[in-house]
Design a protein around this motif. Structure first.
Motif, short mmCIF file in Angstrom:
data_model
loop_
_atom_site.label_atom_id
_atom_site.label_comp_id
_atom_site.label_asym_id
_atom_site.label_seq_id
_atom_site.Cartn_x
_atom_site.Cartn_y
_atom_site.Cartn_z
N HIS A 1 -0.88 7.65 -5.85
CA HIS A 1 -1.25 6.51 -5.02
C HIS A 1 -2.66 6.62 -4.45
CE1 HIS A 1 2.82 5.36 -5.65
NE2 HIS A 1 3.28 6.45 -5.04
N ASN A 2 -3.20 5.48 -4.01
CA ASN A 2 -4.58 5.41 -3.54
C ASN A 2 -4.81 6.00 -2.16
OD1 ASN A 2 -5.70 4.26 -5.83
ND2 ASN A 2 -5.20 2.19 -5.17
N TRP A 3 -3.75 6.17 -1.40
CA TRP A 3 -3.89 6.75 -0.06
C TRP A 3 -3.19 8.10 -0.01
CZ3 TRP A 3 -7.12 5.23 3.67
CH2 TRP A 3 -7.74 3.99 3.48
N ILE A 4 -3.85 9.04 0.66
CA ILE A 4 -3.36 10.41 0.76
C ILE A 4 -3.10 10.72 2.23
CG2 ILE A 4 -3.91 12.85 0.37
CD1 ILE A 4 -3.82 11.18 -2.26
N PHE A 5 -1.96 11.35 2.49
CA PHE A 5 -1.69 11.92 3.80
C PHE A 5 -1.52 13.42 3.57
CE2 PHE A 5 0.68 13.48 7.36
CZ PHE A 5 0.10 12.82 8.42
N LEU A 6 -2.41 14.21 4.16
CA LEU A 6 -2.35 15.65 3.97
C LEU A 6 -1.69 16.31 5.18
CD1 LEU A 6 -4.35 17.77 1.92
CD2 LEU A 6 -4.13 18.62 4.24
N LEU A 7 -0.73 17.17 4.92
CA LEU A 7 0.02 17.84 5.98
C LEU A 7 0.08 19.32 5.69
CD1 LEU A 7 1.96 17.12 8.48
CD2 LEU A 7 3.79 17.56 6.85
N ASP A 8 -0.37 20.15 6.63
CA ASP A 8 -0.16 21.58 6.49
C ASP A 8 1.32 21.86 6.71
OD1 ASP A 8 -2.84 22.07 5.97
OD2 ASP A 8 -3.32 22.63 8.03
N ALA A 9 1.81 22.93 6.11
CA ALA A 9 3.24 23.22 6.17
C ALA A 9 3.74 23.50 7.59
CB ALA A 9 3.59 24.38 5.25
N MET B 1 0.85 -1.17 0.00
CA MET B 1 0.00 0.00 0.00
C MET B 1 0.89 1.24 0.00
SD MET B 1 -3.27 0.63 2.42
CE MET B 1 -2.58 -0.46 3.60
N LYS B 2 0.65 2.13 -0.95
CA LYS B 2 1.49 3.32 -1.08
C LYS B 2 0.70 4.57 -0.72
CE LYS B 2 4.84 1.41 -4.18
NZ LYS B 2 5.76 1.70 -5.26
N ILE B 3 1.44 5.57 -0.22
CA ILE B 3 0.83 6.82 0.24
C ILE B 3 1.47 8.00 -0.47
CG2 ILE B 3 0.47 8.34 2.23
CD1 ILE B 3 0.54 5.85 4.01
N SER B 4 0.62 8.92 -0.93
CA SER B 4 1.07 10.21 -1.44
C SER B 4 0.84 11.25 -0.36
CB SER B 4 0.27 10.61 -2.69
OG SER B 4 0.54 9.74 -3.75
N ALA B 5 1.87 11.99 0.00
CA ALA B 5 1.73 13.09 0.96
C ALA B 5 1.53 14.37 0.17
CB ALA B 5 2.97 13.19 1.84
N ILE B 6 0.56 15.16 0.59
CA ILE B 6 0.27 16.44 -0.06
C ILE B 6 0.47 17.55 0.97
CG2 ILE B 6 -1.55 17.86 -1.10
CD1 ILE B 6 -2.75 15.30 -2.26
N ILE B 7 1.24 18.57 0.57
CA ILE B 7 1.51 19.71 1.45
C ILE B 7 1.12 20.99 0.70
CG2 ILE B 7 3.22 20.96 2.82
CD1 ILE B 7 4.99 18.43 2.67
N PRO B 8 -0.02 21.62 1.05
CA PRO B 8 -0.37 22.90 0.45
C PRO B 8 0.52 24.02 1.00
CG PRO B 8 -2.29 21.83 1.45
CD PRO B 8 -1.07 21.11 1.92
N THR B 9 0.93 24.95 0.12
CA THR B 9 1.82 26.02 0.57
C THR B 9 1.49 27.36 -0.07
OG1 THR B 9 3.45 25.62 -1.18
CG2 THR B 9 3.77 24.45 0.89
N PHE B 10 1.88 28.39 0.64
CA PHE B 10 2.00 29.75 0.12
C PHE B 10 2.96 30.49 1.04
CE2 PHE B 10 0.91 34.29 -0.03
CZ PHE B 10 1.24 34.53 -1.36
N ASN B 11 4.09 30.88 0.50
CA ASN B 11 5.12 31.59 1.27
C ASN B 11 5.46 30.87 2.58
OD1 ASN B 11 5.30 33.44 -0.77
ND2 ASN B 11 4.15 35.03 0.28
N GLU B 12 5.92 29.65 2.45
CA GLU B 12 6.26 28.81 3.61
C GLU B 12 7.75 28.50 3.69
OE1 GLU B 12 4.37 28.06 6.02
OE2 GLU B 12 2.32 28.24 5.28
N GLU B 13 8.60 29.44 3.25
CA GLU B 13 10.04 29.16 3.24
C GLU B 13 10.57 28.80 4.62
OE1 GLU B 13 12.10 32.56 1.69
OE2 GLU B 13 11.73 33.78 3.46
N GLU B 14 9.96 29.29 5.68
CA GLU B 14 10.42 28.99 7.04
C GLU B 14 10.00 27.59 7.48
OE1 GLU B 14 12.35 31.02 8.90
OE2 GLU B 14 12.39 32.41 7.19
N GLN B 15 8.97 27.03 6.85
CA GLN B 15 8.38 25.77 7.30
C GLN B 15 8.60 24.58 6.37
OE1 GLN B 15 6.83 25.53 10.20
NE2 GLN B 15 6.55 27.67 10.72
N ILE B 16 8.73 24.85 5.07
CA ILE B 16 8.61 23.78 4.07
C ILE B 16 9.64 22.67 4.21
CG2 ILE B 16 9.90 24.96 2.24
CD1 ILE B 16 6.76 22.70 1.89
N SER B 17 10.86 23.00 4.52
CA SER B 17 11.90 21.98 4.61
C SER B 17 11.57 20.94 5.69
CB SER B 17 13.25 22.64 4.89
OG SER B 17 14.25 21.66 5.00
#
Length: 162
Positions: A72-80, A1-17
């Motif tokens: 992939h069929n499974w999504i993990f959503l993470l805010d930045a 089972m595989k997971i795609s992680a999705i991270i929505p962003t806007f001006n997140e240079e301090e957080q994204i890494s």
């Protein structure tokens, strides 16, 4: 089972890494950027993730647009500004070896304010659906949209950090 992680962003240079590093266990990482004007994209490119861009309308719209773009069929959503704890990562990696009982899963969050863990005010029990099957979508609401689901939602035991 595989997971795609999705991270929505806007001006997140301090957080994204750190956000990307906290989902490095995912089989695919997608940064969904709303045309950041800072170094968010530059930093993300160095971390070898898929980057897609779309003008921001509202949170649910952005997430619902991104979900079908995952492999992939499974999504993990993470805010930045969130981080996957090591214990949550281990729980998800063990969960991947099972046959899921649900289409979506609640994940509790440990919230912080000004460097301090929030212990009162109602936020100590905060939970969100962050792991779900790609067939799920967010309510079409401008604020605080949750995943629409007609079946029972599972719960993971470990916490995400915000």
């Amino acid at each position: 089972m595989k997971i795609s992680a999705i991270i929505p962003t806007f001006n997140e240079e301090e957080q994204i890494s750190e956000a990307i590093k906290s989902v490095s266990w995912a089989d695919e990482i997608i940064v969904v950027d709303s045309y950041s004007t800072d170094k968010t994209i530059e930093i993300a490119k160095k971390l070898d993730v898929k980057i897609i861009q779309r003008e921001y309308q509202y949170s649910a719209s952005q997430k619902n647009w991104a979900i079908p773009k995952a492999k992939h069929n499974w999504i993990f959503l993470l805010d930045a500004d969130e981080r996957v704890s090591n214990s949550l990562k281990e729980e998800i990696l063990n969960w991947k070896k099972t046959n899921p009982n649900y289409q979506s899963y609640w994940i509790y969050r440990t919230n912080h304010f000004m460097g301090q863990k929030i212990k009162y005010s109602g936020w100590q029990g905060d939970k969100v659906i962050r792991l779900f099957h790609r067939d799920c979508r967010y309510e079409d609401k401008k604020v605080h949209a949750e995943i629409k689901i007609s079946s029972k939602v599972g719960k993971l035991k470990e916490r995400n950090c915000i």
